[in-house]
Scaffold this motif. Structure first.
Motif, short mmCIF file in Angstrom:
data_model
loop_
_atom_site.label_atom_id
_atom_site.label_comp_id
_atom_site.label_asym_id
_atom_site.label_seq_id
_atom_site.Cartn_x
_atom_site.Cartn_y
_atom_site.Cartn_z
N ILE A 184 0.82 -0.98 -0.03
CA ILE A 184 -0.03 0.05 0.23
C ILE A 184 0.98 1.15 0.07
N ALA A 185 1.94 1.25 1.06
CA ALA A 185 2.74 2.29 0.83
C ALA A 185 3.32 2.62 -0.51
N VAL A 186 3.97 1.75 -1.19
CA VAL A 186 4.53 1.78 -2.40
C VAL A 186 3.64 2.42 -3.53
N GLY A 187 2.22 1.55 -3.05
CA GLY A 187 1.17 2.06 -4.21
C GLY A 187 0.89 3.56 -4.13
N PHE A 188 0.97 4.12 -2.99
CA PHE A 188 0.88 5.57 -2.76
C PHE A 188 1.87 6.30 -3.25
N TYR A 189 3.19 5.68 -3.07
CA TYR A 189 4.26 6.55 -3.72
C TYR A 189 4.23 6.40 -5.40
N LEU A 190 3.92 5.44 -5.80
CA LEU A 190 3.72 5.60 -7.31
C LEU A 190 2.82 6.42 -7.68
N SER A 191 1.52 6.38 -6.96
CA SER A 191 0.57 7.36 -7.45
C SER A 191 1.07 8.80 -7.35
N TRP A 192 1.62 9.09 -6.33
CA TRP A 192 2.34 10.25 -6.08
C TRP A 192 3.28 10.79 -7.26
N HIS A 193 4.06 9.79 -7.58
CA HIS A 193 5.22 10.12 -8.60
C HIS A 193 4.23 10.31 -10.00
N THR A 194 3.46 9.61 -10.12
CA THR A 194 2.65 9.60 -11.71
C THR A 194 2.00 10.92 -11.69
N ILE A 195 1.18 11.17 -10.36
CA ILE A 195 0.28 12.47 -10.56
C ILE A 195 1.35 13.59 -10.79
N THR A 196 2.66 13.57 -9.95
CA THR A 196 3.54 14.51 -10.03
C THR A 196 3.92 15.13 -11.48
N ALA A 197 4.60 13.82 -11.91
CA ALA A 197 5.16 13.85 -13.61
C ALA A 197 4.04 14.26 -14.33
N THR A 198 2.82 13.78 -14.35
CA THR A 198 2.00 14.07 -15.31
C THR A 198 1.33 15.33 -15.19
N GLY A 199 1.46 15.89 -13.84
CA GLY A 199 0.86 17.39 -13.78
C GLY A 199 2.00 18.57 -14.39
N TYR A 200 3.15 18.03 -14.21
CA TYR A 200 4.32 19.05 -14.69
C TYR A 200 4.05 19.11 -16.13
N ARG A 201 4.07 17.91 -16.78
CA ARG A 201 3.92 17.64 -18.34
C ARG A 201 2.55 18.42 -18.86
N LYS A 202 1.62 18.11 -18.13
CA LYS A 202 0.46 18.87 -18.65
C LYS A 202 0.41 20.21 -18.58
N LEU A 203 1.08 20.58 -17.58
CA LEU A 203 1.26 22.32 -17.35
C LEU A 203 2.08 22.89 -18.59
N ALA A 204 3.25 22.10 -18.70
CA ALA A 204 4.22 22.70 -19.74
C ALA A 204 3.42 22.79 -21.20
N LEU A 205 2.60 21.79 -21.36
CA LEU A 205 1.84 21.71 -22.80
C LEU A 205 0.77 22.69 -22.70
N GLN A 206 0.06 22.73 -21.68
CA GLN A 206 -1.15 23.47 -21.69
C GLN A 206 -0.80 25.29 -21.68
N THR A 207 0.46 25.61 -21.26
CA THR A 207 0.92 27.03 -21.12
C THR A 207 2.03 27.19 -22.14
N ALA A 208 2.30 26.42 -22.97
CA ALA A 208 3.45 26.48 -23.95
C ALA A 208 2.67 27.49 -24.89
N PRO A 209 3.51 28.56 -25.53
CA PRO A 209 3.08 29.55 -26.62
C PRO A 209 2.72 28.62 -27.75
N ALA A 210 1.73 29.35 -28.61
CA ALA A 210 1.70 28.78 -29.66
C ALA A 210 2.70 28.91 -30.72
N PRO A 211 2.85 28.04 -31.62
CA PRO A 211 4.15 28.03 -32.56
C PRO A 211 3.55 29.15 -33.51
N ALA A 212 4.41 30.06 -33.93
CA ALA A 212 4.37 30.96 -34.92
C ALA A 212 3.82 30.44 -36.27
N LEU A 213 3.11 31.11 -36.92
CA LEU A 213 2.68 30.41 -38.33
C LEU A 213 3.79 30.80 -39.27
#
Length: 207
Positions: free
Chosen positions: A166-195
């Motif tokens: 259970i402790a390992v499961g909570f750690y892996l869940s924290w790791h996944t949520i943290t890494a995914t959150g940073y990736r999504k934040l970077a993609l969602q706030t990235a400047p749109a490419p210039a045409l």
């Protein structure tokens, strides 16, 4: 004519959610402390304490203490996991300034900000329950060793393996949520490419 109820302000919702998160973490840790204290006191003292713990005054004090304890455990878990958290953040943001700016940009989009808040809510519960799971496992093992129970070796092995999983499961869940959150934040706030610039079209020759 009765007006429809107004939606609750997002700030109040966030405060309520954080209160619940801290309380959930604190109750888990307080339960572990209670099991550990009962195990150390022994069977005879434990039976005398049970009626006292069931009073409304004890319940209210336990709830207040669980909330305060939840704040402490949340900060402790965040401090322990801080080096790994910063490492995961650097995979998506090169500097702390870039991360802070991305958070500011995300706050301007309410729908995305609400999803990020929900992810952080799950993250806080997972990281707090890493410590809760460890304490509950150790406390239960001590209680099994102190109290007369049948099949003690099998119960000790089962409790230790299950608590560790259970402790390992909570750690892996924290790791996944943290890494995914940073990736999504970077993609969602990235400047749109210039045409690319369109080449100027020459005027058609007159017939």
């Amino acid at each position: 004519m009765t007006q429809p109820p107004q939606p609750e302000p997002s700030g109040a919702v966030a405060a309520t959610a954080m209160f619940v998160e801290v309380l959930v973490v604190g109750i888990g840790f307080l339960t572990g402390l209670g099991i550990l204290a009962t195990a150390i006191a022994g069977p005879h003292a434990g039976h005398r304490l049970v009626p006292l713990l069931g009073t409304p005054l004890a319940a209210g004090a336990a709830l207040a203490f669980a909330y305060a304890l939840g704040i402490l455990i949340d900060r402790a878990a965040d401090l322990i996991l801080a080096p790994l958290r910063r490492k995961l953040r650097r995979q998506s943001f090169t500097t702390s300034g870039a991360y802070a700016q991305a958070r500011l940009n995300l706050a301007e989009v309410p729908a995305l900000a609400a999803r990020a808040d929900y992810a952080r809510s799950r993250l806080r519960i997972c990281r707090g329950w890493i410590l809760d799971s460890v304490l509950l496992t150790l406390a239960t093992d001590v209680a099994l060793a102190r109290y007369p129970v049948q099949n003690r070796p099998a119960l000790l092995v089962t409790t230790t393996l299950l608590g560790s999983a259970i402790a390992v499961g909570f750690y892996l869940s924290w790791h996944t949520i943290t890494a995914t959150g940073y990736r999504k934040l970077a993609l969602q706030t990235a400047p749109a490419p210039a045409l690319p610039a369109q080449p100027a079209t020459s005027a058609s020759p007159s017939p």
